[in-house]
Motif scaffolding. Structure first.
Motif, PDB file in Angstrom:
ATOM      1  N   ALA A 120      -8.067  -3.412  63.102  1.00 45.47           N
ATOM      2  CA  ALA A 120      -7.222  -2.887  64.183  1.00 45.47           C
ATOM      3  C   ALA A 120      -8.054  -2.656  65.445  1.00 45.47           C
ATOM      4  CB  ALA A 120      -6.555  -1.586  63.743  1.00 45.47           C
ATOM      5  N   PHE A 121      -9.266  -2.168  65.296  1.00 52.70           N
ATOM      6  CA  PHE A 121     -10.157  -1.918  66.423  1.00 52.70           C
ATOM      7  C   PHE A 121     -10.554  -3.229  67.108  1.00 52.70           C
ATOM      8  CE2 PHE A 121     -14.408  -0.542  68.108  1.00 52.70           C
ATOM      9  CZ  PHE A 121     -13.929   0.370  69.030  1.00 52.70           C
ATOM     10  N   GLU A 122     -10.822  -4.262  66.324  1.00 56.64           N
ATOM     11  CA  GLU A 122     -11.171  -5.568  66.902  1.00 56.64           C
ATOM     12  C   GLU A 122      -9.987  -6.144  67.684  1.00 56.64           C
ATOM     13  OE1 GLU A 122     -14.177  -7.052  67.102  1.00 56.64           O
ATOM     14  OE2 GLU A 122     -14.916  -5.195  66.194  1.00 56.64           O
ATOM     15  N   VAL A 123      -8.786  -5.980  67.158  1.00 59.54           N
ATOM     16  CA  VAL A 123      -7.583  -6.429  67.863  1.00 59.54           C
ATOM     17  C   VAL A 123      -7.446  -5.663  69.181  1.00 59.54           C
ATOM     18  CG1 VAL A 123      -5.049  -6.448  67.793  1.00 59.54           C
ATOM     19  CG2 VAL A 123      -6.365  -7.211  65.804  1.00 59.54           C
ATOM     20  N   PHE A 124      -7.630  -4.343  69.115  1.00 59.85           N
ATOM     21  CA  PHE A 124      -7.533  -3.512  70.307  1.00 59.85           C
ATOM     22  C   PHE A 124      -8.538  -3.947  71.376  1.00 59.85           C
ATOM     23  CE2 PHE A 124      -9.297   0.239  72.522  1.00 59.85           C
ATOM     24  CZ  PHE A 124      -8.252   0.416  73.407  1.00 59.85           C
ATOM     25  N   LYS A 125      -9.782  -4.139  70.984  1.00 59.81           N
ATOM     26  CA  LYS A 125     -10.806  -4.543  71.950  1.00 59.81           C
ATOM     27  C   LYS A 125     -10.480  -5.902  72.551  1.00 59.81           C
ATOM     28  CE  LYS A 125     -14.453  -4.201  69.361  1.00 59.81           C
ATOM     29  NZ  LYS A 125     -15.851  -4.185  68.874  1.00 59.81           N
ATOM     30  N   CYS A 126     -10.030  -6.821  71.735  1.00 59.07           N
ATOM     31  CA  CYS A 126      -9.669  -8.154  72.206  1.00 59.07           C
ATOM     32  C   CYS A 126      -8.590  -8.078  73.286  1.00 59.07           C
ATOM     33  CB  CYS A 126      -9.197  -9.002  71.025  1.00 59.07           C
ATOM     34  SG  CYS A 126      -8.533 -10.618  71.477  1.00 59.07           S
ATOM     35  N   TYR A 127      -7.530  -7.343  72.991  1.00 63.37           N
ATOM     36  CA  TYR A 127      -6.434  -7.252  73.955  1.00 63.37           C
ATOM     37  C   TYR A 127      -6.878  -6.506  75.207  1.00 63.37           C
ATOM     38  CZ  TYR A 127      -1.768  -7.121  75.846  1.00 63.37           C
ATOM     39  OH  TYR A 127      -0.687  -7.313  76.662  1.00 63.37           O
TER      40      TYR A 127
END
Length: 137
Positions: A120-127
């Motif tokens: 979830a954190f990787e998705v957040f950083k990506c967006y």
């Protein structure tokens, strides 16, 4: 500054060429509610949240757990941290370019981590790094 601005559901961070969009009152209330619950559940420090809002993402387990908690309560990730693009799009406030958001979300959906919170954190950083829109709450 309150930490709820950090996530604002759509995971946005301002960029140089950013334009601003507003959350509805109902969205603001949900953000406040979910933030309070997730801060309590994860113990994330408000200074870590404030830095994340600025685009400085600490490798902090509590921040990762907060991200997962917030996104799960929002209904945009499942228990494994996998992003539901349609659900995320449905949560975006008016004024967000849905075509650009869809393209970015589809790319970010491919991000994975060592566990659900890390994913979830990787998705957040990506967006956050890919968007040019800043959400005002």
């Amino acid at each position: 500054m309150t930490p709820f601005l950090f996530l604002c559901l759509v995971m946005a961070v301002a960029g140089r060429d950013a334009h601003n969009v507003q959350l509805s009152q109902a969205q603001k209330e949900k953000v406040h509610q979910y933030t309070a619950q997730c801060v309590k559940e994860t113990g994330v420090k408000t200074d870590v949240l404030a830095e994340a809002k600025k685009g400085h993402f600490a490798d902090d387990e509590a921040l990762k757990k907060f991200t997962l908690c917030f996104f799960q309560k929002s209904g945009i990730v499942d228990s494994t941290g996998k992003l539901n693009v349609e659900a995320a799009l449905s949560k975006l406030p008016q004024g967000v370019n849905k075509a650009d958001a869809t393209k970015l979300l589809e790319e970010c959906k491919k991000k994975t981590g060592k566990d659900a919170a890390d994913t979830a954190f990787e998705v957040f950083k990506c967006y956050s790094r890919g968007t040019k829109q800043h959400i005002l709450a």
